[in-house]
Write a protein that holds these residues in place. Sequence first.
Motif, PDB file in Angstrom:
ATOM      1  N   ILE A  32       0.829  -1.200   0.000  1.00  0.00           N
ATOM      2  CA  ILE A  32       0.000   0.000   0.000  1.00  0.00           C
ATOM      3  C   ILE A  32       0.869   1.258   0.000  1.00  0.00           C
ATOM      4  O   ILE A  32       1.837   1.356   0.739  1.00  0.00           O
ATOM      5  N   ALA A  35      -3.887   4.784   1.425  1.00  0.00           N
ATOM      6  CA  ALA A  35      -5.064   3.999   1.775  1.00  0.00           C
ATOM      7  C   ALA A  35      -6.085   4.859   2.490  1.00  0.00           C
ATOM      8  O   ALA A  35      -5.758   5.918   3.040  1.00  0.00           O
ATOM      9  N   PRO A  47      -7.186   0.124  -0.031  1.00  0.00           N
ATOM     10  CA  PRO A  47      -6.091   0.721  -0.815  1.00  0.00           C
ATOM     11  C   PRO A  47      -6.610   1.730  -1.835  1.00  0.00           C
ATOM     12  O   PRO A  47      -7.661   1.537  -2.429  1.00  0.00           O
ATOM     13  N   VAL A  50      -1.432   1.388  -4.872  1.00  0.00           N
ATOM     14  CA  VAL A  50      -0.522   0.312  -4.467  1.00  0.00           C
ATOM     15  C   VAL A  50       0.694   0.311  -5.391  1.00  0.00           C
ATOM     16  O   VAL A  50       0.649   0.849  -6.497  1.00  0.00           O
TER      17      VAL A  50
END
Length: 144
Positions: A32, A35, A47, A50
């Motif tokens: 992540i 988030a 998320p 990413v």
Amino acid sequence: MSVAVLNYSDIVLHRVTTRHAVRMLVRKVAVIVEADETVQFGPYPRPLVVRLVREVFATWLYAPAYCTRRGVLRRDRNRCAYCGGHAGTVDHVVPVARGGRLTWMNAVAACLKCNGRKADRTPAQARMPLRFSPWVPRRIDLLG
Ligand SMILES: [Zn+2]
């Protein structure tokens, strides 16, 4: 709500669904970057962005290549789609004059002679069948 997937150098590769992104986290192929901490998906916050942890180069290599004249010649190994001879030009299967565009599925390598002979006609009209069908290459297909 889609999630941006970054490659190793923080360039956006593509977007995936939240569900897909969470599966990537579970499989540990991504971490992540950003988030939404107010929503939980199992052990993970939702998320937003990413980043891949590996296979970054491979991901890039296996993505569809952007269509260029040079790319078409490489894909077709400089073989004329009409006579099989050495090709140095790119022919639009459906001619530009008839609305054809430079896309992988509408472009083939052609020698100057065949390109001139076919002119602004389709292969059927010119009675010049293609020796192979155009296809969409991945970047890796255009290397070496
Ligand atoms: Zn030819």
